[in-house]
Scaffold this motif. Structure first.
Motif, mmCIF file in Angstrom:
data_model
loop_
_atom_site.group_PDB
_atom_site.id
_atom_site.type_symbol
_atom_site.label_atom_id
_atom_site.label_comp_id
_atom_site.label_asym_id
_atom_site.label_seq_id
_atom_site.Cartn_x
_atom_site.Cartn_y
_atom_site.Cartn_z
ATOM 1 N N THR A 1 33.152 33.383 44.047
ATOM 2 C CA THR A 1 34.280 34.295 44.256
ATOM 3 C C THR A 1 35.379 33.619 45.085
ATOM 4 O O THR A 1 36.563 33.780 44.802
ATOM 5 C CB THR A 1 33.817 35.599 44.930
ATOM 6 O OG1 THR A 1 32.697 36.104 44.201
ATOM 7 C CG2 THR A 1 34.907 36.642 44.949
ATOM 8 N N ASP B 1 27.282 33.857 44.368
ATOM 9 C CA ASP B 1 28.451 34.684 44.064
ATOM 10 C C ASP B 1 29.522 34.514 45.151
ATOM 11 O O ASP B 1 30.721 34.496 44.883
ATOM 12 C CB ASP B 1 28.009 36.154 43.966
ATOM 13 C CG ASP B 1 29.022 37.008 43.212
ATOM 14 O OD1 ASP B 1 29.999 36.434 42.698
ATOM 15 O OD2 ASP B 1 28.838 38.229 43.135
ATOM 16 N N GLY C 1 36.253 41.473 38.428
ATOM 17 C CA GLY C 1 36.126 40.809 39.731
ATOM 18 C C GLY C 1 35.288 41.568 40.722
ATOM 19 O O GLY C 1 35.742 41.911 41.801
ATOM 20 N N ILE C 2 34.040 41.867 40.337
ATOM 21 C CA ILE C 2 33.158 42.609 41.245
ATOM 22 C C ILE C 2 31.878 41.809 41.488
ATOM 23 O O ILE C 2 31.585 40.891 40.716
ATOM 24 C CB ILE C 2 32.819 44.013 40.681
ATOM 25 C CG1 ILE C 2 32.211 43.874 39.283
ATOM 26 C CG2 ILE C 2 34.042 44.898 40.624
ATOM 27 C CD1 ILE C 2 31.697 45.180 38.713
ATOM 28 N N PRO C 3 31.099 42.160 42.518
ATOM 29 C CA PRO C 3 29.906 41.364 42.815
ATOM 30 C C PRO C 3 28.954 41.275 41.624
ATOM 31 O O PRO C 3 28.729 42.256 40.917
ATOM 32 C CB PRO C 3 29.250 42.119 43.971
ATOM 33 C CG PRO C 3 30.351 42.856 44.623
ATOM 34 C CD PRO C 3 31.311 43.214 43.525
ATOM 35 N N SER C 4 28.463 40.077 41.400
ATOM 36 C CA SER C 4 27.478 39.804 40.339
ATOM 37 C C SER C 4 27.947 40.114 38.927
ATOM 38 O O SER C 4 27.125 40.192 38.014
ATOM 39 C CB SER C 4 26.170 40.544 40.601
ATOM 40 O OG SER C 4 25.511 39.905 41.656
ATOM 41 N N ALA C 5 29.232 40.272 38.717
ATOM 42 C CA ALA C 5 29.722 40.530 37.364
ATOM 43 C C ALA C 5 29.355 39.362 36.447
ATOM 44 O O ALA C 5 29.014 39.544 35.272
ATOM 45 C CB ALA C 5 31.227 40.707 37.382
ATOM 46 N N GLY C 6 29.394 38.165 37.010
ATOM 47 C CA GLY C 6 29.071 36.974 36.236
ATOM 48 C C GLY C 6 27.650 37.012 35.690
ATOM 49 O O GLY C 6 27.353 36.432 34.647
ATOM 50 N N THR D 1 33.136 31.270 38.367
ATOM 51 C CA THR D 1 32.218 31.977 37.472
ATOM 52 C C THR D 1 31.977 31.162 36.203
ATOM 53 O O THR D 1 30.843 31.018 35.741
ATOM 54 C CB THR D 1 32.814 33.357 37.117
ATOM 55 O OG1 THR D 1 33.125 34.021 38.336
ATOM 56 C CG2 THR D 1 31.863 34.192 36.305
ATOM 57 N N MET E 1 38.652 32.905 36.484
ATOM 58 C CA MET E 1 37.470 32.757 37.338
ATOM 59 C C MET E 1 36.827 31.400 37.112
ATOM 60 O O MET E 1 35.857 31.271 36.372
ATOM 61 C CB MET E 1 36.464 33.857 37.026
ATOM 62 C CG MET E 1 36.980 35.239 37.308
ATOM 63 S SD MET E 1 35.668 36.414 37.339
ATOM 64 C CE MET E 1 36.584 37.884 37.743
HETATM 65 N N1 ASP Z 1 32.035 38.155 41.938
HETATM 66 C C1 ASP Z 1 32.914 37.347 41.168
HETATM 67 C C2 ASP Z 1 34.349 37.741 41.443
HETATM 68 O O1 ASP Z 1 34.617 38.839 41.838
HETATM 69 C C3 ASP Z 1 32.628 37.432 39.702
HETATM 70 C C4 ASP Z 1 31.291 36.836 39.437
HETATM 71 O O2 ASP Z 1 31.216 35.624 39.215
HETATM 72 O O3 ASP Z 1 30.291 37.529 39.495
HETATM 73 O O4 ASP Z 1 35.245 36.942 41.276
#
Ligand code: ASP
Length: 415
Positions: free
Chosen positions: A390, A386, A352-357, A312, A309
């Protein structure tokens, strides 16, 4: 009449989404027209992401197991492994360095007075580094009961289990022929479902983008415009110059050709903010448009969707410096090195999900004793940033699959 290609339909859908979103933002939020439109957009967006998630786990498992099993010769697996990890590390290092340089040069957040920070600053005290804790937790997430991991969509654990199964299939050889053929057919079946879901992409991406635009808080965006421009600018530098240059130098493929082939996946990543949800489309684009062999794509892309990533990593480093400026702390070189390493680890550990970072960002802040409460200022602008990170995360994965394919092929030719 000539039928418009799916690729172009997705482009048209996304542009209309942004436009319609902008128009909707000017309407009265309480009006029935505005509420109904937003409701429909939310519903369509949700269904699309649900559909992608539905096929994600079977796809990750079968594509990795089959990918590895088909890379029959052991030394080829070895080569794929090494090149993939080398590429992931190299690009992450470049991305974080870019983020740190840009933040040091432009000093976002310096002199900015935000009332919501007063409390955080008053309670400010150095935190112990919790890096070992994070590391332990990361290691712990790798080996899990595969059924539980699948049920919880814990991709990294599914990836590891599939890798081991793939290796066992290679070592077991003929004995497990039936299972290999079964998995191969299962993969093809799931890909057929992906093809159907893709047909909904233009409309659903339009819906997701309408929601993205409508839910932005524009006044806050204006206050933080310097930081936002820095993040987007640096991410674009990585996405438009650094990664394409690596691609061109290694494979000779021009950026235009790449983007044409990768467009559907990049737009879906932007609209969904999830590398994992985008994975079915990423695989499809890499194989069908960019001609990456299934064995390579099936290995590099699912792994990349969880650990590679760049966007990220870059973001986390830049955001840590932004918060330091905001609370009036100067991070010295040593502390910036800590940010460097924790940002790398945090990006690898982020699913790899929304706002995981945002969640793993806490680790970066804590590692240099910055107030974790400061995350409050990043959350409202996270949906927008994001989307950008992403897209570059997914771009990095796709370029990685092309690079690995080229390196492995030239290696085989030499032998
Ligand atoms: N949403 C990003 C992804 O799925 C991860 C992140 O930076 O929150 O790649």
């Amino acid at each position: 009449m000539k039928k418009i290609s799916l690729n172009s339909q997705i482009l048209i859908g996304s542009l209309s989404g942004i436009l319609l979103g902008a128009v909707l933002s000017t309407l009265d939020k309480e009006s029935a027209a505005s509420q109904v439109s937003l409701y429909i957009a939310e519903l369509l967006g949700m269904l699309f992401v649900d559909l992608l998630k539905m096929v994600m786990i079977p796809l990750v498992f079968t594509s990795i197991a089959v990918g590895v099993a088909n890379l029959r010769a052991h030394n080829k697996i070895h080569r794929v492994w090494k090149t993939t990890l080398g590429y992931f590390f190299l690009t992450a290092i470049v991305a974080i360095t870019l983020g740190l340089i840009a933040a040091n040069l432009l000093k976002p957040g310096k002199g900015l007075q935000l009332p919501m920070f007063q409390d955080a600053m008053e309670n400010f005290q150095a935190h112990e580094m919790t890096l070992p804790e994070f590391f332990t937790q990361f290691l712990h997430s790798l080996f899990q009961n595969p059924i539980a991991a699948m049920a919880e969509a814990n991709i990294i654990a599914v990836v590891i289990f599939a890798l081991l199964m793939g290796i066992a299939l290679v070592i077991g050889g003929e004995r497990f022929q039936n299972i290999r053929i079964f998995l191969q057919e299962l993969l093809e079946l799931v890909l057929m479902l992906v093809g159907w879901i893709m047909k909904l992409a233009p409309l659903c991406i339009m819906a997701l983008l309408i929601k993205l635009v409508v839910t932005q808080d524009f006044s806050l965006l204006m206050i933080l415009i310097k930081f936002i421009s820095l993040v987007i600018g640096t991410i674009l530098l990585h996405a438009l110059i650094v990664l394409p240059m690596i691609l061109y130098l290694v494979t000779g493929m021009t950026p235009i050709k790449f983007w044409r082939g990768a467009r559907e996946a990049l737009i879906t990543a932007f609209a969904t903010s999830s590398s994992s949800a985008t994975l079915p489309i990423t695989l499809q684009c890499a194989e069908q448009n960019l001609h990456v062999k299934r064995n390579i794509a099936g290995f590099v892309l699912p792994l990349g969707a969880t650990v590679n990533m760049d966007g990220t990593a870059l973001y986390e480093a830049a955001a840590a410096l932004f918060i330091a400026n905001l609370v009036g702390v100067d991070l010295n070189l040593m502390q910036q090195m800590i940010v460097f390493f924790t940002a790398m680890l945090a990006a690898m550990g982020a699913p790899g999900i929304p706002s995981a970072g945002m969640v793993t960002m806490l680790l970066v802040l804590q590692s240099v004793g910055l107030p974790v409460e400061a995350i409050a200022i990043l959350l409202p602008i996270d949906r927008l940033l994001d989307a950008f990170r992403t897209s570059v995360n997914v771009e990095g994965d796709m370029i990685g699959s092309l690079v690995v394919q080229k390196v492995v092929e030239s290696d085989v030719n030499q032998n």
